[in-house]
Design a protein around this motif. Structure first.
Motif, PDB file in Angstrom:
ATOM      1  N   THR A  37      66.508  80.641  54.598  1.00  0.00           N
ATOM      2  CA  THR A  37      66.571  80.359  53.193  1.00  0.00           C
ATOM      3  C   THR A  37      67.344  78.980  53.009  1.00  0.00           C
ATOM      4  O   THR A  37      68.160  78.620  53.683  1.00  0.00           O
ATOM      5  N   SER A  38      66.554  77.936  52.524  1.00  0.00           N
ATOM      6  CA  SER A  38      67.145  76.487  52.231  1.00  0.00           C
ATOM      7  C   SER A  38      68.233  76.536  50.962  1.00  0.00           C
ATOM      8  O   SER A  38      67.938  77.277  50.048  1.00  0.00           O
ATOM      9  N   ASP A  41      66.060  76.240  48.292  1.00  0.00           N
ATOM     10  CA  ASP A  41      65.565  77.698  47.422  1.00  0.00           C
ATOM     11  C   ASP A  41      66.543  78.330  46.783  1.00  0.00           C
ATOM     12  O   ASP A  41      66.221  78.987  45.808  1.00  0.00           O
ATOM     13  N   GLY A  44      66.958  77.007  43.505  1.00  0.00           N
ATOM     14  CA  GLY A  44      65.837  77.109  42.413  1.00  0.00           C
ATOM     15  C   GLY A  44      65.710  78.543  42.020  1.00  0.00           C
ATOM     16  O   GLY A  44      64.921  78.871  41.149  1.00  0.00           O
ATOM     17  N   ARG A  45      66.250  79.498  42.747  1.00  0.00           N
ATOM     18  CA  ARG A  45      66.187  80.885  42.245  1.00  0.00           C
ATOM     19  C   ARG A  45      66.737  81.220  40.910  1.00  0.00           C
ATOM     20  O   ARG A  45      67.616  80.585  40.572  1.00  0.00           O
TER      21      ARG A  45
END
Length: 102
Positions: A37-38, A41, A44-45
């Protein structure tokens, strides 16, 4: 303000819920550390797990970033050490992501 008096069942339920939340946050940080997972990411969740993780913890999970590098990055980007992912503004997110990628 006094804490509410909980029944033993309510206390057990609260402890179980807290343990589950800690486990979910730990799994999220482990996925960042492993590269699955970056940081983008995570930022943005929209789920509560991602929103409640401290930004410092996410950045320290990135390979190659220790306490000193993270502290310098947070200061440069103007983000407080106590800030959580859900409390970041758009400009703060953008500055952090730009600094990480560049």
């Amino acid at each position: 303000m006094a804490l509410p008096t909980l029944t033993p069942e309510q206390r057990q339920a609260a402890l179980a819920k807290a343990a589950e939340a800690r486990k979910a946050r730990g799994e999220l940080l482990a996925s960042v550390k492993s590269g699955q997972t970056s940081v983008a990411d995570v930022f943005g969740r929209e789920d509560d797990t991602a929103k409640r993780v401290k930004v410092v913890q996410v950045l320290r999970a990135v390979p190659g970033y220790g306490p000193a590098k993270v502290a310098a990055l947070m200061t440069t980007c103007g983000v407080d050490d106590k800030r959580r992912v859900g409390g970041l503004g758009e400009q703060q997110r953008r500055r952090l992501l730009d600094s990480l990628s560049g």
